[in-house]
Enzyme design. Structure first.
Site, PDB file in Angstrom:
ATOM      1  N   SER A 157      -7.592   3.781  -3.528  1.00 43.82           N
ATOM      2  CA  SER A 157      -9.018   4.088  -3.362  1.00 43.82           C
ATOM      3  C   SER A 157      -9.492   4.237  -1.921  1.00 43.82           C
ATOM      4  O   SER A 157     -10.632   4.640  -1.689  1.00 43.82           O
ATOM      5  CB  SER A 157      -9.868   3.023  -4.063  1.00 43.82           C
ATOM      6  OG  SER A 157      -9.706   1.764  -3.448  1.00 43.82           O
TER       7      SER A 157
ATOM      8  N   LYS B 227     -17.832  -2.752  -4.724  1.00 44.34           N
ATOM      9  CA  LYS B 227     -17.625  -2.146  -3.407  1.00 44.34           C
ATOM     10  C   LYS B 227     -18.943  -1.850  -2.706  1.00 44.34           C
ATOM     11  O   LYS B 227     -19.055  -2.015  -1.490  1.00 44.34           O
ATOM     12  CB  LYS B 227     -16.783  -0.877  -3.557  1.00 44.34           C
ATOM     13  CG  LYS B 227     -15.355  -1.179  -3.975  1.00 44.34           C
ATOM     14  CD  LYS B 227     -14.492   0.057  -4.037  1.00 44.34           C
ATOM     15  CE  LYS B 227     -13.046  -0.329  -4.366  1.00 44.34           C
ATOM     16  NZ  LYS B 227     -12.128   0.830  -4.353  1.00 44.34           N
TER      17      LYS B 227
END
Length: 365
Positions: free
Chosen positions: A258, A303
């Site tokens: 990611s 996140k």
């Protein structure tokens, strides 16, 4: 004892019993929570996250291009009922089935190895996408990505071997390998022309394409695939690259794909005169492929929370994650929708020039 007192005592004892049971009863869940966020333009644990050597001129950077992570409970950790209920009530964590993070058909070591492989692959694609963004040529070649344990190719071909030809026919794309192998009848032999992994690695380190002069022929017998009967040799071909200079990405204890987008942007920022962020604090996430396409990731809410807590004002969000990210957006954080490296570059241009009203923002689904 008065009836009211007895009732209260019984209720209290029942509550204690339920709490004890909740602590003792394990449930098949794991927890995801906000993890560390690191500026790709800076240092981490004393070392530069991006270390570029022997390439074009590097420029001073300001601001932040932070990659973000998710912290997860370990494979061996067994969550109890009280912890699960507590996690479900918190907005900045997620309780998910244990098998979501640790599939039943894989060991903890296999999961860690897969995460490490995905992280390495994301670094490779980030470099390719960044250099292509800068119009810097990147060499490519077909290689053995992995060898199936117990398959015909085991101990004959090795991960990292560069495949230059199959049965004498040159290959330029990974899919060409399977096309040529399947032309054989199961049980028949296939001849691979390969450059051994160690020699290929030495050439790559020197910034050169693997030399066909180092090639050798390896014969492997095919076998019939169980699922459809086609001939196979038990390898997974992949596309490798040769870079004209060294780009080292150093970030320990991080796995998964990611961070690809943010690594790519960090490389571009260091190698271009334009200061991409204009001093702004930008964070983000997203996988990236060789063509610069940005893919969605897991744990987006964790996140964004981590990024805002660190000080980010803008968050580059994969288009596929926008609807879920917008449902619980941290205050003060602008979620910017991006689907490619080019779109991320355009978003950064608007941010540094103060044209934030023109940003493509994430909307709830």
């Amino acid at each position: 004892m008065p009836r009211r007192t007895a009732t209260m005592l019984a209720s209290f004892l029942m509550l204690i019993a339920l709490l004890c049971a909740g602590v003792l009863i394990n449930v098949p869940y794991a927890e995801m929570s906000p993890g560390p966020t690191v500026n790709t333009l800076s240092k981490h644990a004393g070392d530069p996250v991006l270390n570029i050597k022997g390439g074009p001129k590097q420029y001073r950077t300001t601001g932040h291009l932070n990659m973000t992570t998710v912290r997860v409970t370990g494979a061996e950790y067994r969550m109890n009922l009280v912890e699960a209920l507590s996690g479900w009530l918190q907005h900045d964590s997620a309780v998910v089935p244990h098998s979501t993070l640790y599939p039943d058909d894989k060991s903890a070591q296999e999961v860690d190895e897969q995460n490490a492989e995905e992280f390495s692959a994301s670094q490779e694609s980030a470099k390719v996408a960044a250099l292509r963004e800068l119009d810097i040529p990147v060499g490519s070649h077909v290689l053995v990505g992995s060898v199936v344990k117990g398959g015909p190719a085991e101990k004959r071909l090795h991960a990292g071997d560069v495949i230059t030809a199959v049965d004498g026919k040159a290959v330029k794309k990974p899919e060409s390998v399977a096309d040529l192998v399947t032309k054989r009848e199961p049980g028949r032999k296939v001849t691979f022309t390969v450059i051994p992994a160690d020699k290929a690695a030495a050439s790559k380190k020197a910034g050169k394409q693997p030399s066909e002069a180092d090639g050798k022929r390896v014969t492997v017998a095919t076998k019939k695939a169980e699922e459809d009967g086609r001939p196979i040799v038990g390898i997974q071909p992949a596309l490798g690259h040769t870079f004209p200079f060294t780009i080292d990405i150093k970030l320990a204890d991080i796995g998964g794909p990611s961070a690809g987008l943010m690594f790519g942007l960090g490389i571009v920022d260091k190698l271009t005169k334009t200061d991409l962020t204009g001093g702004q604090f930008v964070a983000g996430t997203g996988t990236i492929d060789d063509q610069g396409k940005v893919g969605e990731i897991g744990g987006i809410q964790m996140k964004t929370v981590a990024a805002r807590a660190k000080g980010a004002k803008f968050f580059l969000t994969p288009a596929g994650n926008c609807p879920s990210a917008a449902k619980d957006k941290p205050d003060g954080l602008t979620l910017v929708k991006v689907g490619s490296m080019d779109e991320a570059m355009n978003a950064l241009k608007k941010i540094r020039e103060g044209e934030t009203d023109a940003l493509t923002r994430c909307k709830k689904g």
